[in-house]
Design a protein around this motif. Structure first.
Motif, PDB file in Angstrom:
ATOM      1  N   SER A 103      15.753 -34.675  37.975  1.00 50.01           N
ATOM      2  CA  SER A 103      16.869 -34.949  37.065  1.00 50.01           C
ATOM      3  C   SER A 103      16.576 -36.071  36.081  1.00 50.01           C
ATOM      4  CB  SER A 103      18.132 -35.268  37.869  1.00 50.01           C
ATOM      5  OG  SER A 103      17.917 -36.370  38.728  1.00 50.01           O
ATOM      6  N   GLY A 104      15.435 -36.768  36.233  1.00 47.96           N
ATOM      7  CA  GLY A 104      14.967 -37.670  35.204  1.00 47.96           C
ATOM      8  C   GLY A 104      15.446 -39.105  35.321  1.00 47.96           C
ATOM      9  N   GLU A 105      14.939 -39.922  34.394  1.00 42.55           N
ATOM     10  CA  GLU A 105      15.308 -41.338  34.293  1.00 42.55           C
ATOM     11  C   GLU A 105      15.665 -41.657  32.848  1.00 42.55           C
ATOM     12  OE1 GLU A 105      11.715 -41.250  35.302  1.00 42.55           O
ATOM     13  OE2 GLU A 105      11.919 -41.391  37.487  1.00 42.55           O
ATOM     14  N   ALA A 106      16.615 -42.550  32.683  1.00 40.15           N
ATOM     15  CA  ALA A 106      17.095 -42.899  31.348  1.00 40.15           C
ATOM     16  C   ALA A 106      15.986 -43.454  30.467  1.00 40.15           C
ATOM     17  CB  ALA A 106      18.243 -43.905  31.447  1.00 40.15           C
ATOM     18  N   SER A 107      15.039 -44.155  31.045  1.00 36.44           N
ATOM     19  CA  SER A 107      13.981 -44.779  30.250  1.00 36.44           C
ATOM     20  C   SER A 107      13.173 -43.754  29.463  1.00 36.44           C
ATOM     21  CB  SER A 107      13.053 -45.595  31.154  1.00 36.44           C
ATOM     22  OG  SER A 107      12.445 -44.773  32.132  1.00 36.44           O
ATOM     23  N   ASN A 108      13.120 -42.523  29.962  1.00 37.29           N
ATOM     24  CA  ASN A 108      12.419 -41.449  29.253  1.00 37.29           C
ATOM     25  C   ASN A 108      13.356 -40.553  28.462  1.00 37.29           C
ATOM     26  OD1 ASN A 108       9.764 -42.014  30.461  1.00 37.29           O
ATOM     27  ND2 ASN A 108      10.712 -41.317  32.360  1.00 37.29           N
ATOM     28  N   GLU A 109      14.505 -40.250  29.026  1.00 31.65           N
ATOM     29  CA  GLU A 109      15.348 -39.197  28.458  1.00 31.65           C
ATOM     30  C   GLU A 109      16.253 -39.665  27.332  1.00 31.65           C
ATOM     31  OE1 GLU A 109      14.286 -36.396  29.610  1.00 31.65           O
ATOM     32  OE2 GLU A 109      13.116 -37.500  31.098  1.00 31.65           O
ATOM     33  N   ARG A 110      16.591 -40.965  27.271  1.00 28.78           N
ATOM     34  CA  ARG A 110      17.550 -41.436  26.267  1.00 28.78           C
ATOM     35  C   ARG A 110      16.978 -41.405  24.852  1.00 28.78           C
ATOM     36  NH1 ARG A 110      14.407 -45.608  24.040  1.00 28.78           N
ATOM     37  NH2 ARG A 110      13.435 -46.733  25.763  1.00 28.78           N
ATOM     38  N   ILE A 111      15.676 -41.126  24.710  1.00 25.10           N
ATOM     39  CA  ILE A 111      15.061 -41.135  23.378  1.00 25.10           C
ATOM     40  C   ILE A 111      15.670 -40.087  22.447  1.00 25.10           C
ATOM     41  CG2 ILE A 111      12.895 -42.051  24.251  1.00 25.10           C
ATOM     42  CD1 ILE A 111      11.779 -39.138  23.849  1.00 25.10           C
TER      43      ILE A 111
END
Length: 324
Positions: A103-111
């Motif tokens: 489900s991912g991490e914000a540090s990668n997906e918020r871009i």
């Protein structure tokens, strides 16, 4: 046959060097590879973040190793694109690629600029993505409206066999949920009791396929050097969820990592200058029921680790497996 794999940490090593490292690892006796897939590192000190899918093509073409990759479809990546990437690699290198879908991490997906969803929304989005990816890999035309949207997608290049889609989990609850759809389990080293709970939760819920364990470790000729490497490179990676999921920037990870002690790092990284101790830990992992082990030396200079483990650790574990 015992499978001891080499983890490729794109957050720490540039892809050209990482390719040389994994080729070296194969020569030393590692039997598989595993790759991270990040847009940013966990610390300024790590300082890299190559594109995993380009690297995977090169690594598969220049070694004979099977590879896994840990990916988060649904925000940074549209699931149709991930399905196409998996299908292409599986067509070129049959039987040598698997993908763990999380489900991912914000540090990668918020871009992308989109809102970072709540965990329960991310979990539901992941299930939608898994369904889309599986259907595309089977050759279906897919339409879907929900937390992800797909309009008449079809893959024209398909592998002969659909690759395994693996469930990554660090808690028993997540492992049990993944059992409903996953072709296998992958997790990271924790306490022995915690690992037992994750593995049993997956199996008790009907989870099938291989159970893979990624192991963060640090080795050097002296104990002080091994601990210094771990503390320098991995002290921003010791935080339990939801902290690791929700922090958005490298700078923020470095701020909260400033007060992390070396002893705290020891709880997340297996630190020892004793190769026999590392071999003993790995033997215990295999006895616990993990089918494949992926070793992540948390330092940036990999050569000495690869040579030492190839000569003194992998050979020992492989000979034990043959004699058993």
């Amino acid at each position: 046959m015992t499978v001891i794999g080499f983890h490729c940490s794109h957050e720490q090593i540039n892809p050209a060097q990482l390719l040389r490292d994994v080729q070296h690892a194969e020569q030393a006796g590692f039997r598989a590879g595993m790759s991270s897939d990040h847009f940013s590192p966990w610390s300024e000190r790590q300082g890299e973040s190559g594109f995993a899918w380009a690297f995977l093509g090169a690594a598969l073409a220049t070694t004979q190793l099977p590879f896994g990759v840990v990916n988060a479809p649904g925000q940074r990546y549209h699931p149709a694109i991930i399905a196409q990437a998996i299908a292409t690699l599986a067509q070129m290198f049959p039987g040598r690629i698997w993908a763990a879908l999380g489900s991912g991490e914000a540090s990668n997906e918020r871009i992308t600029g989109d809102q970072w969803p709540r965990k329960e929304v991310r979990d539901q989005r992941l299930l939608e993505c898994v369904d889309v990816i599986r259907r595309l890999l089977r050759g279906e035309e897919v339409n879907h409206e929900g937390l992800v949207n797909v309009n008449r997608a079809r893959l024209w290049t398909l592998p002969e066999k659909v690759p395994d889609l693996i469930g990554p989990a660090v808690t028993p609850e997540t492992a049990a949920r993944h059992a409903a759809w996953a072709d296998g389990l992958v997790t990271v080293n924790q306490s022995r009791d915690a690992l037992e709970q994750v593995l049993h939760s997956y199996r008790d819920a009907g989870g099938r396929g291989p159970a893979r364990l990624q192991i963060h470790l640090s080795w050097a000729p002296s104990e002080d050097e091994a601990l210094a490497i771990a503390h320098d490179q991995w002290r921003t990676n010791v935080f339990d969820p939801p902290v690791c999921w929700d922090i958005e920037t490298v700078e923020a990870f470095d701020v909260i990592g400033e007060k992390v002690s070396s002893e705290h790092v020891r709880r997340a990284v297996r630190v020892s200058s004793d190769l026999g101790r590392h071999a003993e830990w790995l033997h215990q992992d295999l006895e616990q029921g993990w089918d494949e082990l992926y070793l992540h030396f948390v330092g940036q200079q990999q050569s000495a680790f690869i040579d030492a483990f190839g000569e003194h650790v992998l050979s020992q574990l492989n000979s034990e497996a043959v004699s058993a």
